[in-house]
Design a protein around this motif. Structure first.
Motif, PDB file in Angstrom:
ATOM      1  N   SER A 132      -8.611   3.289  -1.802  1.00 30.78           N
ATOM      2  CA  SER A 132      -7.703   4.145  -2.135  1.00 30.78           C
ATOM      3  C   SER A 132      -7.034   5.287  -1.129  1.00 30.78           C
ATOM      4  N   LEU A 133      -7.990   5.292  -0.112  1.00 33.87           N
ATOM      5  CA  LEU A 133      -7.327   5.822   1.154  1.00 33.87           C
ATOM      6  C   LEU A 133      -6.223   5.223   1.794  1.00 33.87           C
ATOM      7  N   ILE A 134      -6.254   3.894   1.796  1.00 38.59           N
ATOM      8  CA  ILE A 134      -5.264   3.090   2.353  1.00 38.59           C
ATOM      9  C   ILE A 134      -4.094   3.390   1.477  1.00 38.59           C
ATOM     10  N   GLU A 135      -4.167   3.431   0.087  1.00 35.83           N
ATOM     11  CA  GLU A 135      -3.109   3.607  -0.643  1.00 35.83           C
ATOM     12  C   GLU A 135      -2.201   4.889  -0.304  1.00 35.83           C
ATOM     13  N   ALA A 136      -3.271   5.683  -0.224  1.00 33.83           N
ATOM     14  CA  ALA A 136      -2.674   7.326   0.044  1.00 33.83           C
ATOM     15  C   ALA A 136      -1.961   7.457   1.364  1.00 33.83           C
ATOM     16  N   PHE A 137      -2.840   7.040   2.385  1.00 33.40           N
ATOM     17  CA  PHE A 137      -2.590   7.475   3.874  1.00 33.40           C
ATOM     18  C   PHE A 137      -2.458   6.148   4.640  1.00 33.40           C
ATOM     19  N   GLY A 138      -2.384   4.900   4.216  1.00 34.83           N
ATOM     20  CA  GLY A 138      -2.266   3.890   5.128  1.00 34.83           C
ATOM     21  C   GLY A 138      -0.959   3.267   5.615  1.00 34.83           C
ATOM     22  N   THR A 139      -0.993   2.599   6.707  1.00 36.73           N
ATOM     23  CA  THR A 139       0.337   2.305   7.410  1.00 36.73           C
ATOM     24  C   THR A 139       0.873   1.129   6.139  1.00 36.73           C
ATOM     25  N   ASN A 140       2.296   0.843   6.516  1.00 35.50           N
ATOM     26  CA  ASN A 140       2.635  -0.350   5.664  1.00 35.50           C
ATOM     27  C   ASN A 140       2.132  -1.534   5.792  1.00 35.50           C
ATOM     28  N   LYS A 141       1.944  -1.890   7.111  1.00 29.78           N
ATOM     29  CA  LYS A 141       0.930  -3.165   7.117  1.00 29.78           C
ATOM     30  C   LYS A 141      -0.367  -3.288   6.520  1.00 29.78           C
ATOM     31  N   GLN A 142      -1.271  -2.027   6.608  1.00 28.34           N
ATOM     32  CA  GLN A 142      -2.292  -1.978   5.518  1.00 28.34           C
ATOM     33  C   GLN A 142      -2.038  -1.986   4.278  1.00 28.34           C
ATOM     34  N   LYS A 143      -1.078  -1.389   3.681  1.00 28.42           N
ATOM     35  CA  LYS A 143      -0.655  -1.686   2.477  1.00 28.42           C
ATOM     36  C   LYS A 143      -0.206  -3.181   1.914  1.00 28.42           C
ATOM     37  N   ARG A 144       0.425  -3.715   2.760  1.00 25.00           N
ATOM     38  CA  ARG A 144       0.714  -5.115   2.431  1.00 25.00           C
ATOM     39  C   ARG A 144      -0.459  -5.910   2.465  1.00 25.00           C
ATOM     40  N   ALA A 145      -1.433  -5.688   3.456  1.00 35.90           N
ATOM     41  CA  ALA A 145      -2.597  -6.502   3.469  1.00 35.90           C
ATOM     42  C   ALA A 145      -3.416  -6.483   2.151  1.00 35.90           C
ATOM     43  N   LEU A 146      -3.544  -4.929   1.689  1.00 37.56           N
ATOM     44  CA  LEU A 146      -4.195  -4.652   0.321  1.00 37.56           C
ATOM     45  C   LEU A 146      -3.838  -5.222  -0.859  1.00 37.56           C
ATOM     46  N   THR A 147      -2.300  -5.139  -0.896  1.00 45.18           N
ATOM     47  CA  THR A 147      -1.742  -5.964  -1.802  1.00 45.18           C
ATOM     48  C   THR A 147      -2.040  -7.413  -2.024  1.00 45.18           C
TER      49      THR A 147
END
Length: 416
Positions: A132-147
Motif C-alpha cells: 500500500s505504501l508503494i502504491e501511494a508513495f513508491g517510485t515508478n520502478k517500484q510500482k512496475r515491480a509491484l504490478t
C-alpha cells in the motif's frame, strides 16, 4: 584508601519497590526533572493475563508520552530477559538490587485513537501494508515491480486451480487406490532399474531377456580365455580343496558339470571364472587395486568391474573403490542373470545366497524383481543323518512374472 561497597539482597518486592526504566522512541530528554511520570495498572487483578499489565505516562508542557508492557508497542525483551537496577546507599555503602521493567515511551497525539483508525488495517499483513505504501508513495520502478508481481501471483493461482481441477478429475476417473498402486509400481521400477541388468521384456526367447553380451562383453570374454582354461583344467581334488577352503559353491557346481564340447566348455569356464570374481567382489567393502590380479584377472576386466560395481570415494587424499549396499544388490542380480545362462535358464538360489553371504530373503527379492519364476523345493523325509538339504530353484519363463508389492502393514503383537 578507596572505600568498598557490598551488595544486599532484597526480599520479595511489591509493585512500588520495582524499578522502571523508560526509553523515548523519538529522541533523548534534555530536562528529565521536568517530566511528570504516572503509572497505571490494570483493575482486573483476577485475570492472570491482565493483572500484570502496566501503563507508564510521562507528561510535559508540549506533549505526552505513553508506554505499556502489553500490546504491539511493548518491548519483547521483557519476556526474554530479566533486568535489575542497583541502588547504592552512600551512608551504609550497600547496593540494593531491584527488579526492573522497560517501557518504550511513544508520543501521544490527541484525537488519534484506536476508534478512529481504519479497522481494515488490523487485518492487513506487513507485506500488504508495504504494498500500500508503494502504491501511494513508491517510485515508478517500484510500482512496475509491484504490478508484475501481482500479475505473476494471479497466474500462479490460476495454474494451481487448473492443476487441482485436473487432478480431481483423474482421481474421480481412476480412483485413489489405483493411483496409489501406479505410483508405488513406478517408484519400485525406478528403484530396481538402478541395479538390475539390462532387460528386454519383449524378447521372443528366454535367452534374450537378459542378453549375455550385456553381462559379459565379447572383449571381456576373449580376455578371460587364459584364466578360464586354467579353471577348466581343475581336477576333482582341486574342486574338493576349493570347497574346503570356502570357495564359491555355485562355481564348483558348474565346474563339475562342464560340457565336453570344446567351444562350449571354454565359454562355460570363462563364465565360471567371471562369476567367481563377482562373488569375491560382493564380499568386500573396500577394493584394492590388486583385486583379482593373483587369480589371473586381466586388467581390462578389472577396470570394467570397478566401473560397474564400485563407488569411488576419497579417503586421506586417496581414491578408494567401495562396494555399497546398492552395489551388492546389483552384483547379486548380475550373478543371478549369469547363472541363468550357465544353467539353461535355471539357477540355484540357495547356493547363491551362501556364496554372496546375504540372506536368502534378499536373494529371493532380487529374483522377484527380475521377474523370475520361483520353484518350491520338493518335500524330503527324515533320514538317519538328518534332513535333506532343500535348495530353492528359480527359472526364467516367458512371460515374466509380475509380483505384487505387499502394501499392508504387519499387525503389532499384543503385550500380555
Amino acid at each position: 584508601m578507596a572505600t568498598t561497597c557490598s551488595i544486599a539482597c532484597c526480599k520479595e518486592e511489591s509493585d512500588s519497590d520495582k524499578a522502571v526504566i523508560v526509553r523515548f522512541s523519538n529522541g533523548n530528554v534534555q530536562k528529565a526533572e521536568k517530566l511528570d511520570f504516572i503509572m497505571y495498572k490494570s483493575t482486573d487483578e483476577v485475570n492472570p493475563r491482565k493483572k500484570n499489565r502496566r501503563m507508564m505516562v510521562a507528561e510535559t508542557e508540549r506533549i505526552s508520552y505513553v508506554g505499556q508492557n502489553f500490546g504491539t508497542s511493548s518491548l519483547k525483551c521483557n519476556s526474554l530477559c530479566k533486568y535489575y537496577v542497583g541502588v547504592l546507599n552512600k551512608h551504609t555503602m550497600q547496593m540494593e538490587l531491584h527488579n526492573a521493567q522497560l517501557f518504550n515511551m511513544l508520543p501521544f497525539v490527541p484525537g488519534e485513537t484506536a476508534a478512529t483508525a481504519n479497522p481494515k488495517d488490523t487485518d492487513l499483513t506487513y507485506k500488504e501494508k508495504v504494498d500500500s505504501l508503494i502504491e501511494a508513495f513508491g517510485t515508478n520502478k517500484q510500482k512496475r515491480a509491484l504490478t508484475s508481481r501481482r500479475m505473476n501471483q494471479v497466474g500462479s493461482e490460476i495454474l494451481h486451480h487448473a492443476v487441482a481441477k485436473a487432478a480431481n478429475s483423474v482421481i474421480d476417473g481412476k480412483g485413489l487406490e489405483a493411483l496409489q498402486q501406479e505410483v508405488a509400481e513406478t517408484e519400485l521400477q525406478a528403484e530396481l532399474a538402478l541395479y538390475l541388468p539390462p532387460c528386454n521384456k519383449d524378447a521372443a526367447v528366454p535367452e534374450n531377456v537378459y542378453p549375455f553380451d550385456e553381462l559379459l562383453s565379447p572383449a571381456d570374454l576373449k580376455a578371460l580365455e587364459q584364466a578360464g582354461s586354467k579353471m577348466a583344467a581343475f581336477t576333482s581334488e582341486d574342486l574338493q580343496n576349493m570347497k574346503d577352503s570356502g570357495g564359491s559353491l555355485s562355481v564348483v557346481k558348474h565346474l563339475e558339470t562342464l560340457p565336453s564340447d570344446g567351444e562350449a566348455r571354454d565359454k562355460m569356464a570363462c563364465c565360471a571364472f567371471y562369476l567367481s570374481l563377482l562373488i569375491k567382489l560382493s564380499r568386500q567393502k573396500s577394493v584394492s587395486r590388486k583385486f583379482g590380479i593373483e587369480e589371473g584377472c586381466p586388467r581390462i576386466v578389472q577396470t570394467n568391474l570397478f566401473r560397474t560395481f564400485t563407488v569411488e570415494t576419497f579417503n586421506n587424499g586417496k581414491v578408494q573403490n567401495m562396494v555399497s549396499a546398492s552395489m551388492r544388490a546389483k552384483l547379486a542380480a548380475y550373478c543371478l542373470a549369469l547363472l541363468l545362462h550357465m544353467g539353461h535358464m535355471t539357477a540355484d538360489l540357495t547356493l547363491l545366497h551362501r556364496d554372496l553371504a546375504i540372506s536368502e530373503a534378499r536373494v529371493i527379492e532380487v529374483a522377484k524383481s527380475m521377474g523370475l519364476t520361483l520353484a518350491k523345493p520338493p518335500r524330503a523325509k527324515d533320514t538317519e543323518a538328518g534332513l535333506h538339504d532343500k535348495h530353492k530353484q528359480t527359472s526364467l519363463v516367458l512371460p515374466l512374472v509380475k509380483y505384487q508389492q505387499f502394501m499392508e502393514r504387519r499387525k503389532r503383537k499384543k503385550m500380555h
